[in-house]
Write a protein that holds these residues in place. Sequence first.
Motif, PDB file in Angstrom:
ATOM      1  N   PRO A 285       5.996   2.141 -13.718  1.00 46.44           N
ATOM      2  CA  PRO A 285       6.603   1.020 -12.988  1.00 46.44           C
ATOM      3  C   PRO A 285       8.094   0.890 -13.297  1.00 46.44           C
ATOM      4  O   PRO A 285       8.538   1.214 -14.396  1.00 46.44           O
ATOM      5  CB  PRO A 285       5.850  -0.206 -13.502  1.00 46.44           C
ATOM      6  N   PRO A 286       8.860   0.392 -12.328  1.00 50.40           N
ATOM      7  CA  PRO A 286      10.280   0.122 -12.574  1.00 50.40           C
ATOM      8  C   PRO A 286      10.448  -0.965 -13.625  1.00 50.40           C
ATOM      9  O   PRO A 286       9.512  -1.694 -13.939  1.00 50.40           O
ATOM     10  CB  PRO A 286      10.794  -0.373 -11.223  1.00 50.40           C
ATOM     11  N   ASP A 287      11.663  -1.086 -14.143  1.00 41.23           N
ATOM     12  CA  ASP A 287      11.957  -2.143 -15.101  1.00 41.23           C
ATOM     13  C   ASP A 287      11.782  -3.522 -14.453  1.00 41.23           C
ATOM     14  O   ASP A 287      11.334  -4.466 -15.096  1.00 41.23           O
ATOM     15  CB  ASP A 287      13.388  -2.019 -15.616  1.00 41.23           C
TER      16      ASP A 287
ATOM     17  N   ILE B 198      15.588   3.412  -0.074  1.00 43.44           N
ATOM     18  CA  ILE B 198      14.455   4.334  -0.115  1.00 43.44           C
ATOM     19  C   ILE B 198      13.445   3.880   0.928  1.00 43.44           C
ATOM     20  O   ILE B 198      12.987   2.739   0.901  1.00 43.44           O
ATOM     21  CB  ILE B 198      13.814   4.360  -1.518  1.00 43.44           C
ATOM     22  N   VAL B 199      13.133   4.773   1.843  1.00 39.82           N
ATOM     23  CA  VAL B 199      12.192   4.468   2.907  1.00 39.82           C
ATOM     24  C   VAL B 199      10.903   5.221   2.618  1.00 39.82           C
ATOM     25  O   VAL B 199      10.909   6.451   2.517  1.00 39.82           O
ATOM     26  CB  VAL B 199      12.758   4.860   4.282  1.00 39.82           C
ATOM     27  N   VAL B 200       9.816   4.484   2.448  1.00 38.90           N
ATOM     28  CA  VAL B 200       8.525   5.106   2.160  1.00 38.90           C
ATOM     29  C   VAL B 200       7.728   5.226   3.454  1.00 38.90           C
ATOM     30  O   VAL B 200       7.839   4.381   4.343  1.00 38.90           O
ATOM     31  CB  VAL B 200       7.728   4.327   1.090  1.00 38.90           C
TER      32      VAL B 200
ATOM     33  N   ASP C 218       0.830  -1.216   0.000  1.00 37.77           N
ATOM     34  CA  ASP C 218       0.000   0.000   0.000  1.00 37.77           C
ATOM     35  C   ASP C 218       0.859   1.258   0.000  1.00 37.77           C
ATOM     36  O   ASP C 218       0.492   2.273  -0.582  1.00 37.77           O
ATOM     37  CB  ASP C 218      -0.934   0.018   1.219  1.00 37.77           C
ATOM     38  N   ALA C 219       2.009   1.192   0.659  1.00 42.02           N
ATOM     39  CA  ALA C 219       2.891   2.358   0.737  1.00 42.02           C
ATOM     40  C   ALA C 219       3.710   2.551  -0.537  1.00 42.02           C
ATOM     41  O   ALA C 219       3.947   3.682  -0.965  1.00 42.02           O
ATOM     42  CB  ALA C 219       3.834   2.224   1.934  1.00 42.02           C
ATOM     43  N   VAL C 220       4.138   1.463  -1.165  1.00 35.72           N
ATOM     44  CA  VAL C 220       5.069   1.549  -2.299  1.00 35.72           C
ATOM     45  C   VAL C 220       4.372   1.774  -3.635  1.00 35.72           C
ATOM     46  O   VAL C 220       4.829   2.576  -4.455  1.00 35.72           O
ATOM     47  CB  VAL C 220       5.952   0.280  -2.358  1.00 35.72           C
ATOM     48  N   VAL C 221       3.272   1.076  -3.879  1.00 33.99           N
ATOM     49  CA  VAL C 221       2.621   1.100  -5.198  1.00 33.99           C
ATOM     50  C   VAL C 221       2.352   2.523  -5.716  1.00 33.99           C
ATOM     51  O   VAL C 221       2.615   2.801  -6.891  1.00 33.99           O
ATOM     52  CB  VAL C 221       1.351   0.224  -5.204  1.00 33.99           C
ATOM     53  N   PRO C 222       1.872   3.450  -4.897  1.00 31.98           N
ATOM     54  CA  PRO C 222       1.612   4.791  -5.433  1.00 31.98           C
ATOM     55  C   PRO C 222       2.852   5.501  -5.998  1.00 31.98           C
ATOM     56  O   PRO C 222       2.732   6.397  -6.827  1.00 31.98           O
ATOM     57  CB  PRO C 222       1.072   5.568  -4.226  1.00 31.98           C
ATOM     58  N   TYR C 223       4.036   5.077  -5.582  1.00 33.01           N
ATOM     59  CA  TYR C 223       5.267   5.701  -6.059  1.00 33.01           C
ATOM     60  C   TYR C 223       5.806   5.062  -7.331  1.00 33.01           C
ATOM     61  O   TYR C 223       6.802   5.517  -7.870  1.00 33.01           O
ATOM     62  CB  TYR C 223       6.353   5.630  -4.974  1.00 33.01           C
TER      63      TYR C 223
END
Length: 146
Positions: free
Chosen positions: A33-35, A137-139, A24-29
């Motif tokens: 999408p990354p490779d 990276i800390v979300v 839930d915390a990471v997906v919005p960022y």
Amino acid sequence: MTRTFTETVVIPLASPKDAKRTADAVVPYLDPPPDHVLAITVVEKTPSGIDKAPLEQMSDRAEETLGIVAERFDEAGVPIETRVLYGENVIETILDAAQEADASSIVMMPRNASRWVKLLSGDTALSLMMNTDRPLIVVPDPERAD
């Protein structure tokens, strides 16, 4: 060659609850999408052979953890690879996985723990920060943003 933080992202996960909160915390960022996204969970094996729980039980919990994050990322349209890793040292195992994947970053959300728990078991975020050779990276926890 210039790298970005989101070329290859490694996301360490500790438990099913952590998988839900971290996804839930990471997906919005992750737009775009990354490779490559690699979610991992480490089944800690003690050198003495006396483990916290039976290996089969810990492996089942690890699979459940990765299944949750895979489902959440799939719902968001973000491809993800998952791996259960086994190691005597959780931090070293995470860092080895990041090196093997040639990760451009490690992305995590700090886990809630009391000072006593952190003192006795160690603080994973701090240990990763102090020992990594790549960006960490800390979300923020979306539940705390309210």
